[in-house]
Design a protein around this motif. Structure first.
Motif, mmCIF file in Angstrom:
data_model
loop_
_atom_site.group_PDB
_atom_site.id
_atom_site.type_symbol
_atom_site.label_atom_id
_atom_site.label_comp_id
_atom_site.label_asym_id
_atom_site.label_seq_id
_atom_site.Cartn_x
_atom_site.Cartn_y
_atom_site.Cartn_z
ATOM 1 N N PRO A 9 6.887 27.378 -2.674
ATOM 2 C CA PRO A 9 5.877 26.779 -3.561
ATOM 3 C C PRO A 9 5.313 27.779 -4.555
ATOM 4 N N ALA A 10 4.763 27.241 -5.624
ATOM 5 C CA ALA A 10 4.023 28.068 -6.570
ATOM 6 C C ALA A 10 2.650 28.387 -5.976
ATOM 7 N N SER A 11 1.995 29.369 -6.548
ATOM 8 C CA SER A 11 0.676 29.767 -6.063
ATOM 9 C C SER A 11 -0.297 28.594 -6.163
ATOM 10 N N GLY A 12 -0.999 28.328 -5.064
ATOM 11 C CA GLY A 12 -1.993 27.270 -5.062
ATOM 12 C C GLY A 12 -1.483 25.916 -4.619
ATOM 13 N N ASP A 13 -0.167 25.753 -4.406
ATOM 14 C CA ASP A 13 0.368 24.467 -3.951
ATOM 15 C C ASP A 13 -0.056 24.184 -2.517
ATOM 16 N N ALA A 14 -0.181 22.912 -2.201
ATOM 17 C CA ALA A 14 -0.504 22.510 -0.833
ATOM 18 C C ALA A 14 0.631 22.899 0.110
ATOM 19 N N ARG A 15 0.292 23.136 1.372
ATOM 20 C CA ARG A 15 1.280 23.583 2.350
ATOM 21 C C ARG A 15 2.167 22.450 2.849
ATOM 22 N N TRP A 16 1.734 21.235 2.675
ATOM 23 C CA TRP A 16 2.540 20.095 3.114
ATOM 24 C C TRP A 16 2.106 18.856 2.354
ATOM 25 N N GLN A 17 2.988 17.858 2.365
ATOM 26 C CA GLN A 17 2.695 16.594 1.698
ATOM 27 C C GLN A 17 3.080 15.447 2.629
ATOM 28 N N LEU A 18 2.283 14.386 2.597
ATOM 29 C CA LEU A 18 2.546 13.182 3.386
ATOM 30 C C LEU A 18 2.769 12.016 2.435
ATOM 31 N N ARG A 38 8.436 3.620 5.455
ATOM 32 C CA ARG A 38 8.755 5.045 5.408
ATOM 33 C C ARG A 38 7.509 5.911 5.535
ATOM 34 N N VAL A 39 7.580 6.908 6.406
ATOM 35 C CA VAL A 39 6.574 7.961 6.521
ATOM 36 C C VAL A 39 7.325 9.281 6.459
ATOM 37 N N ASP A 40 7.058 10.095 5.433
ATOM 38 C CA ASP A 40 7.712 11.391 5.272
ATOM 39 C C ASP A 40 6.661 12.496 5.232
ATOM 40 N N VAL A 41 6.937 13.570 5.946
ATOM 41 C CA VAL A 41 6.119 14.781 5.869
ATOM 42 C C VAL A 41 7.014 15.883 5.328
ATOM 43 N N GLY A 42 6.673 16.409 4.130
ATOM 44 C CA GLY A 42 7.484 17.439 3.492
ATOM 45 C C GLY A 42 6.740 18.753 3.371
ATOM 46 N N ILE A 43 7.480 19.852 3.483
ATOM 47 C CA ILE A 43 6.916 21.199 3.382
ATOM 48 C C ILE A 43 7.625 21.934 2.255
ATOM 49 N N PRO A 44 6.902 22.486 1.292
ATOM 50 C CA PRO A 44 7.551 23.271 0.224
ATOM 51 C C PRO A 44 8.032 24.606 0.778
ATOM 52 N N VAL A 90 11.348 15.483 -5.321
ATOM 53 C CA VAL A 90 11.430 16.646 -4.437
ATOM 54 C C VAL A 90 10.254 16.567 -3.470
ATOM 55 N N ARG A 91 10.540 16.085 -2.253
ATOM 56 C CA ARG A 91 9.485 15.942 -1.259
ATOM 57 C C ARG A 91 9.019 17.318 -0.772
ATOM 58 N N GLY A 92 7.755 17.392 -0.439
ATOM 59 C CA GLY A 92 7.119 18.663 -0.110
ATOM 60 C C GLY A 92 6.224 19.145 -1.229
ATOM 61 N N TYR A 93 6.411 18.597 -2.439
ATOM 62 C CA TYR A 93 5.607 18.945 -3.613
ATOM 63 C C TYR A 93 4.861 17.694 -4.091
ATOM 64 N N GLY A 94 3.743 17.923 -4.720
ATOM 65 C CA GLY A 94 3.004 16.818 -5.284
ATOM 66 C C GLY A 94 3.740 16.196 -6.465
ATOM 67 N N PHE A 95 3.310 15.025 -6.865
ATOM 68 C CA PHE A 95 3.919 14.317 -7.985
ATOM 69 C C PHE A 95 3.871 15.191 -9.239
ATOM 70 N N VAL A 111 0.858 -1.182 0.000
ATOM 71 C CA VAL A 111 0.000 0.000 0.000
ATOM 72 C C VAL A 111 0.896 1.233 0.000
ATOM 73 N N THR A 112 0.547 2.237 -0.783
ATOM 74 C CA THR A 112 1.228 3.525 -0.752
ATOM 75 C C THR A 112 0.190 4.619 -0.544
ATOM 76 N N PHE A 113 0.661 5.751 -0.005
ATOM 77 C CA PHE A 113 -0.264 6.868 0.205
ATOM 78 C C PHE A 113 0.508 8.170 0.160
ATOM 79 N N SER A 114 -0.056 9.169 -0.480
ATOM 80 C CA SER A 114 0.433 10.541 -0.381
ATOM 81 C C SER A 114 -0.766 11.462 -0.461
ATOM 82 N N THR A 115 -0.608 12.643 0.124
ATOM 83 C CA THR A 115 -1.731 13.573 0.113
ATOM 84 C C THR A 115 -2.066 14.040 -1.297
ATOM 85 N N GLU A 116 -1.084 14.014 -2.202
ATOM 86 C CA GLU A 116 -1.325 14.450 -3.575
ATOM 87 C C GLU A 116 -1.965 13.350 -4.413
ATOM 88 N N ASP A 117 -1.428 12.118 -4.302
ATOM 89 C CA ASP A 117 -1.876 11.027 -5.171
ATOM 90 C C ASP A 117 -2.910 10.128 -4.526
#
Length: 653
Positions: A636-645, A627-633, A548-553, A327-333
């Motif tokens: 970021p560009a305008s509209g990007d999420a503030r964090w990614q898991l 692995r569990v990673d929490v990344g912060i951009p 580049v963690r902190g950004y969506g795929f 199983v994989t999970f990210s806030t973006e995907d």
């Protein structure tokens, strides 16, 4: 006449000095030993201590005590004494009475003297004192008795040194002339440490084995300690045995695997002089077939006539079929899952077959660009086949077939792919691959639909100099993939070549795997045509859990007017992290990543690097870290999420 102590034959006999072997047996292979309280522990000839007098006070919780070793300035010697001390080792197991504590201290006298002699201190003196606050009558009223103070005062005395080293053959014979007997770590004037004596003996036997004397052994060892000049003389008697040659090889334990496959991995020919490196290499090569749980390669117990000795290879086969999933999970995907079935020995030649299905965006993500996607999740059906020793030993035939429905942020794709290639290791670290691949599909963006059909020629090289495949702590890795693509229909008319280079390095800061610094770099380039002529699924993208963690795929790069990633002809990525083990199974990982893609064929830094940082958690298992990673951009560009898991199996790189 000089006073000397002769310590002859293994085990040593030492009328005055404690034998070196006894010292090492006491300390154990890692310098520690398990001591137990015993009435007769302690000085030789001591009688069992009498039972505690009836009037002696026995404290209900036992005698708590503190231990202090004084008089030792060298940290290494202090560690040796702490490891050998019964008082230190059993401190948490409190004795029931003061007499029990005294017995424990008595047992320490011989153990600590032995430890001192093993470190080269043959004139050391010990004074162990026990001070009980209760004896002074100063116990607090109604309070807990303070711990008893145990002081071990050590006077190490002068350090003894090696004087001479002699090596001779058994029964007055000589050793083979090509076997070096110098540089054994016992140089004149160096400290007379017991472990060095045993290490030198093992080194002598190992040197003979490397010269083909598989049955070499140490027949005798004599050590003389001279107290007048505080030196040690060492003499070894070594029996080399006959020069050994490989005889017939017998293979045991086979059930379904063909014997010829195993014999093809033997790294010698019959009649060749014994080589321990070749024997170990054969074991590793047989194990690399991945169809055996255990592999053992050894010479027969006794040498054969004229040294020609049979070889015995013993294997234990693994279960042929296996299943698995993840199983994989990210806030973006969102949530993704995969499942597979496999066979390790399809036709008896260790052929591997694996059927898999990967499903992405099961929940938590809306998928690709707003109008190009469909209502299906990302799907990938794959068939992987590998045949080892194809046309040449260690060369593998690899066939991969897949049907995919991908909907990442940049595009939507439906395609089929077939790759046939050969993989061949050139050295233990370097593997090359070459083959042909074909694909056909349809790729859609907001503005354009591409019909694609390509033939590619993938050429690859991979270097792995790390100490562990799944969780490296030292060494380097690098990979280079060059693929010329030739259109055979569809909308793309110009051929182009994709080049991708990745490298990573790992450094163990503490030499124990608890603090590991890791860094990576990725470079990519597409040559031969413009960005608009390259289908979106063949472009480079940056961003995500393996980038580049902190950004969506695909989100760490330029966007189009619909805020979808456009990709690039070149790629630049860097990353660094510090892997800290809090316990043997739990770790934390602070990290920083940066990267982006460019319209030019080479990174020209016309786009700002997207930088992300964060903190990861690792749970270490036998099959790799979870692995569990929490990344912060950070920009970021305008509209990007503030964090990614990100949740996945394995390190980020």
């Amino acid at each position: 006449m000089a006073a000397a102590t002769r310590i002859a034959a293994a085990p040593f006999k030492a009328p005055v000095a404690v034998p070196l072997v006894a010292a090492l047996l006491l300390l154990g292979p890692s310098g520690t030993g398990r001591a137990q309280d015993s009435p007769a522990d302690g000085i030789p000839g001591a009688q069992p201590a009498p039972d505690a007098p009836a009037e002696e006070e026995v404290r209900p919780a036992g005698i708590r005590y503190e231990v202090e070793i004084t008089g030792v300035e060298d940290d290494g010697l202090r560690g040796t004494l702490n490891d050998a001390s019964t008082l230190v080792e059993l401190k948490g197991d409190t004795p029931p009475s003061l007499i029990g504590l005294e017995r424990r201290a008595d047992s320490d006298r011989d153990r600590l003297q032995t430890a001192l002699r093993s470190a080269g201190y043959y004139d050391a003196r010990l004074d162990i004192r026990i001070e009980d606050p209760a004896a002074t009558g100063t116990l607090p009223a109604g309070g807990e008795a303070p711990p008893v103070k145990v002081t071990v005062a050590v006077t190490p005395g002068p350090l003894y040194h090696f004087k001479t080293v002699t090596v001779r053959g058994a029964n007055g014979g000589t050793l083979p002339g090509e076997v070096a007997t110098d540089d054994l770590g016992l140089a004149a004037g160096s400290p007379a440490v017991a472990q060095r004596v045993l290490d030198a003996e093992s080194e002598l036997v190992g040197r003979l084995a490397k010269r083909g004397y598989a049955f070499a052994k140490a027949a005798d060892r004599e050590v003389v300690v001279d107290h007048s000049d505080r030196t040690m003389d060492v003499a070894y008697t070594v029996d080399p045995g006959p020069l050994t040659r490989y005889g017939a090889t017998r293979i045991e334990g086979l059930e379904k695997v063909e014997e010829d496959l195993v014999r093809g991995r033997l790294a010698w020919t019959e009649g060749q002089v014994y080589d321990p490196g070749a024997t170990d290499r054969a074991r590793q090569d047989i194990a690399a077939l991945q169809v055996f749980d255990t592999v053992r390669v050894r010479m027969a117990d006794e040498p054969g006539p004229d040294g020609v000795t049979p070889v015995i290879v013993t294997v234990g086969e693994r279960k042929r079929r296996f299943i698995g999933g993840g199983v994989t999970f990210s806030t973006e995907d969102g949530l993704g899952t995969n499942a597979y079935w496999g066979h390790r020995n399809l036709f008896g030649g260790a052929e591997q077959l694996r059927l898999g299905v990967d499903v992405g965006r099961v929940a938590g993500s809306s998928g690709g660009s707003s109008s190009t996607g469909n209502d299906l999740p990302d799907l990938r059906f794959s068939v992987n086949f590998r045949k080892p020793d194809f046309l040449a030993v260690k060369q593998s035939l690899v066939v991969n077939f897949a049907v995919v429905n991908d909907q990442p942020p940049a595009y939507s794709r439906v395609a089929s792919e077939l790759t046939v290639k050969l993989e061949r290791p050139l050295t233990d670290q370097l593997t090359v691959s070459y083959g042909v691949t074909g694909e056909r599909g349809r790729v859609k963006t907001e503005d354009t639909t591409y019909q694609t059909a390509f033939i590619g020629v993938p050429l690859g090289a991979a270097w792995n100099g790390t100490d562990n495949l799944l969780n490296p702590t030292s060494g380097q890795r690098a990979s280079l993939q060059v693929t010329p693509w030739f259109p055979i229909g569809g909308d793309t008319k110009s051929p182009f070549t994709s080049i991708l280079l990745n490298g990573s390095t790992y450094y163990d800061l503490g030499n124990d795997g608890r603090y590991v610094a890791a860094a990576r770099i990725g470079l990519g380039s597409i040559l031969g045509t413009s960005l608009t002529d390259i289908p979106p699924d063949h472009r480079f993208y940056a961003g995500g859990g393996g980038s580049v963690r902190g950004y969506g795929f695909q989100k760490a790069g330029p966007r189009d007017r619909y805020d979808d990633p456009v990709g690039g002809r070149s790629l630049f990525e860097i990353g660094a992290e510090l892997r800290i083990k809090v316990t043997e199974s739990i770790g934390v990982v602070p990290f920083v990543d940066a990267g982006t893609v460019y319209d030019s064929a080479y990174p020209d830094f016309s786009e700002p690097l997207r930088v992300g940082a964060g903190l990861g958690l690792r749970y270490y298992t036998d099959f790799g870290p979870l692995r569990v990673d929490v990344g912060i951009p950070l920009n970021p560009a305008s509209g990007d999420a503030r964090w990614q898991l990100y949740l996945s199996l394995g390190q980020a790189f």
